[in-house]
Design a protein around this motif. Structure first.
Motif, PDB file in Angstrom:
ATOM      1  N   MET A 107      46.126  40.946  43.613  1.00 45.23           N
ATOM      2  CA  MET A 107      46.740  42.247  43.352  1.00 45.23           C
ATOM      3  C   MET A 107      46.051  42.935  42.164  1.00 45.23           C
ATOM      4  O   MET A 107      45.795  44.133  42.199  1.00 45.23           O
ATOM      5  CB  MET A 107      48.236  42.090  43.090  1.00 45.23           C
ATOM      6  N   THR A 108      45.721  42.151  41.146  1.00 49.53           N
ATOM      7  CA  THR A 108      45.016  42.697  39.986  1.00 49.53           C
ATOM      8  C   THR A 108      43.623  43.178  40.378  1.00 49.53           C
ATOM      9  O   THR A 108      43.192  44.259  39.959  1.00 49.53           O
ATOM     10  CB  THR A 108      44.931  41.649  38.864  1.00 49.53           C
ATOM     11  N   LYS A 109      42.945  42.397  41.205  1.00 46.57           N
ATOM     12  CA  LYS A 109      41.611  42.789  41.667  1.00 46.57           C
ATOM     13  C   LYS A 109      41.689  44.095  42.464  1.00 46.57           C
ATOM     14  O   LYS A 109      40.843  44.979  42.310  1.00 46.57           O
ATOM     15  CB  LYS A 109      40.980  41.682  42.498  1.00 46.57           C
ATOM     16  N   MET A 110      42.714  44.236  43.287  1.00 46.49           N
ATOM     17  CA  MET A 110      42.882  45.464  44.053  1.00 46.49           C
ATOM     18  C   MET A 110      43.062  46.657  43.117  1.00 46.49           C
ATOM     19  O   MET A 110      42.450  47.709  43.300  1.00 46.49           O
ATOM     20  CB  MET A 110      44.090  45.328  44.991  1.00 46.49           C
ATOM     21  N   GLN A 111      43.854  46.487  42.076  1.00 42.83           N
ATOM     22  CA  GLN A 111      44.045  47.569  41.109  1.00 42.83           C
ATOM     23  C   GLN A 111      42.731  47.914  40.413  1.00 42.83           C
ATOM     24  O   GLN A 111      42.419  49.093  40.212  1.00 42.83           O
ATOM     25  CB  GLN A 111      45.105  47.182  40.088  1.00 42.83           C
ATOM     26  N   ASP A 112      41.956  46.889  40.069  1.00 43.17           N
ATOM     27  CA  ASP A 112      40.657  47.118  39.429  1.00 43.17           C
ATOM     28  C   ASP A 112      39.712  47.876  40.357  1.00 43.17           C
ATOM     29  O   ASP A 112      38.996  48.787  39.921  1.00 43.17           O
ATOM     30  CB  ASP A 112      40.015  45.793  39.010  1.00 43.17           C
ATOM     31  N   GLU A 113      39.716  47.510  41.621  1.00 40.21           N
ATOM     32  CA  GLU A 113      38.837  48.178  42.586  1.00 40.21           C
ATOM     33  C   GLU A 113      39.271  49.628  42.814  1.00 40.21           C
ATOM     34  O   GLU A 113      38.428  50.507  43.018  1.00 40.21           O
ATOM     35  CB  GLU A 113      38.795  47.416  43.912  1.00 40.21           C
ATOM     36  N   MET A 114      40.569  49.883  42.783  1.00 43.12           N
ATOM     37  CA  MET A 114      41.044  51.263  42.922  1.00 43.12           C
ATOM     38  C   MET A 114      40.631  52.084  41.706  1.00 43.12           C
ATOM     39  O   MET A 114      40.285  53.268  41.838  1.00 43.12           O
ATOM     40  CB  MET A 114      42.557  51.309  43.114  1.00 43.12           C
ATOM     41  N   GLY A 134      33.707  50.709  49.820  1.00 39.26           N
ATOM     42  CA  GLY A 134      33.402  49.451  50.507  1.00 39.26           C
ATOM     43  C   GLY A 134      33.917  48.244  49.741  1.00 39.26           C
ATOM     44  O   GLY A 134      34.503  47.327  50.325  1.00 39.26           O
ATOM     45  N   SER A 135      33.741  48.253  48.435  1.00 40.01           N
ATOM     46  CA  SER A 135      34.235  47.142  47.608  1.00 40.01           C
ATOM     47  C   SER A 135      35.753  47.071  47.619  1.00 40.01           C
ATOM     48  O   SER A 135      36.343  45.992  47.734  1.00 40.01           O
ATOM     49  CB  SER A 135      33.747  47.292  46.170  1.00 40.01           C
ATOM     50  N   ALA A 136      36.388  48.225  47.513  1.00 37.97           N
ATOM     51  CA  ALA A 136      37.860  48.255  47.533  1.00 37.97           C
ATOM     52  C   ALA A 136      38.383  47.788  48.890  1.00 37.97           C
ATOM     53  O   ALA A 136      39.344  47.011  48.960  1.00 37.97           O
ATOM     54  CB  ALA A 136      38.355  49.662  47.221  1.00 37.97           C
ATOM     55  N   ALA A 137      37.748  48.238  49.947  1.00 39.75           N
ATOM     56  CA  ALA A 137      38.180  47.844  51.296  1.00 39.75           C
ATOM     57  C   ALA A 137      38.034  46.337  51.498  1.00 39.75           C
ATOM     58  O   ALA A 137      38.901  45.702  52.115  1.00 39.75           O
ATOM     59  CB  ALA A 137      37.389  48.609  52.350  1.00 39.75           C
ATOM     60  N   GLN A 138      36.977  45.754  50.980  1.00 37.77           N
ATOM     61  CA  GLN A 138      36.789  44.296  51.097  1.00 37.77           C
ATOM     62  C   GLN A 138      37.875  43.538  50.346  1.00 37.77           C
ATOM     63  O   GLN A 138      38.354  42.503  50.803  1.00 37.77           O
ATOM     64  CB  GLN A 138      35.398  43.893  50.595  1.00 37.77           C
ATOM     65  N   THR A 139      38.265  44.049  49.189  1.00 34.49           N
ATOM     66  CA  THR A 139      39.326  43.427  48.411  1.00 34.49           C
ATOM     67  C   THR A 139      40.647  43.483  49.176  1.00 34.49           C
ATOM     68  O   THR A 139      41.379  42.489  49.243  1.00 34.49           O
ATOM     69  CB  THR A 139      39.464  44.121  47.038  1.00 34.49           C
ATOM     70  N   CYS A 140      40.932  44.628  49.768  1.00 37.29           N
ATOM     71  CA  CYS A 140      42.158  44.760  50.574  1.00 37.29           C
ATOM     72  C   CYS A 140      42.123  43.798  51.759  1.00 37.29           C
ATOM     73  O   CYS A 140      43.105  43.112  52.044  1.00 37.29           O
ATOM     74  CB  CYS A 140      42.318  46.196  51.066  1.00 37.29           C
ATOM     75  N   LYS A 141      40.997  43.756  52.445  1.00 39.15           N
ATOM     76  CA  LYS A 141      40.861  42.898  53.615  1.00 39.15           C
ATOM     77  C   LYS A 141      41.047  41.422  53.255  1.00 39.15           C
ATOM     78  O   LYS A 141      41.716  40.681  53.975  1.00 39.15           O
ATOM     79  CB  LYS A 141      39.504  43.102  54.278  1.00 39.15           C
ATOM     80  N   ALA A 142      40.488  41.005  52.149  1.00 42.89           N
ATOM     81  CA  ALA A 142      40.616  39.610  51.726  1.00 42.89           C
ATOM     82  C   ALA A 142      42.078  39.228  51.535  1.00 42.89           C
ATOM     83  O   ALA A 142      42.522  38.153  51.963  1.00 42.89           O
ATOM     84  CB  ALA A 142      39.828  39.365  50.441  1.00 42.89           C
ATOM     85  N   CYS A 143      42.831  40.100  50.917  1.00 44.02           N
ATOM     86  CA  CYS A 143      44.252  39.826  50.702  1.00 44.02           C
ATOM     87  C   CYS A 143      45.005  39.828  52.032  1.00 44.02           C
ATOM     88  O   CYS A 143      45.846  38.970  52.281  1.00 44.02           O
ATOM     89  CB  CYS A 143      44.842  40.846  49.737  1.00 44.02           C
TER      90      CYS A 143
END
Length: 150
Positions: A107-114, A134-143
């Motif tokens: 969740m923290t990584k997602m906030q950082d990517e946003m 692309g980086s943010a989308a990958q973070t969302c997908k991983a979660c």
């Protein structure tokens, strides 16, 4: 209107910091809250994604407005993952609670990517927006892959 929306998001973020027991009367309320937060996020993320993928014309102002909102909205869903919300109408996997530290890290990584997406969008450069999206989308997908039932 933009200022009002940002102010409302900021206020909601402050309320998200309150103890979860004070926020939600029932676990179902927390589930509804996090679903609503993710729905609003998906709407704004989709707008930026459509521009990043060429499915919509690039409008730097619109991209920046949506990315700005995403930085605030991304803080909201975590408050809805409280004890007792693993049951009911949810696609949340049990691993969210058994791997709580790892999930919180995601969740923290997602906030950082946003936040990075927001920074890229403010440049008005489509190439930077595409990279950050692309980086943010990958973070969302991983979660989603690890913690969401299909």
């Amino acid at each position: 209107m933009k200022r009002l929306c940002i102010a409302l998001c900021a206020a909601a973020g402050l309320f998200a910091a309150l103890p979860a027991s004070a926020q939600f009367q029932k676990p179902e309320d927390a589930i509804k809250y996090r679903k609503a937060a993710f729905t609003v996020m998906a709407n704004h993320f989709g707008r930026v994604g459509a521009m990043a993928s060429g499915k919509a014309p690039f409008d730097a102002k619109v991209a920046a407005e949506n990315a700005e909102l995403l930085t605030h909205l991304s803080a909201l869903p975590a408050a809805g993952f409280i004890a007792g919300t693993d049951k009911g109408e949810t696609r949340a996997k049990p691993e969210i609670w058994s791997e709580a530290d790892k999930f919180k890290g995601g969740m923290t990584k997602m906030q950082d990517e946003m936040a990075k997406l927001n920074t890229a969008a403010k440049t008005g450069d489509l190439a930077q927006l595409k990279t950050a999206f692309g980086s943010a989308a990958q973070t969302c997908k991983a979660c989603h892959d690890n913690y969401r039932k299909e």
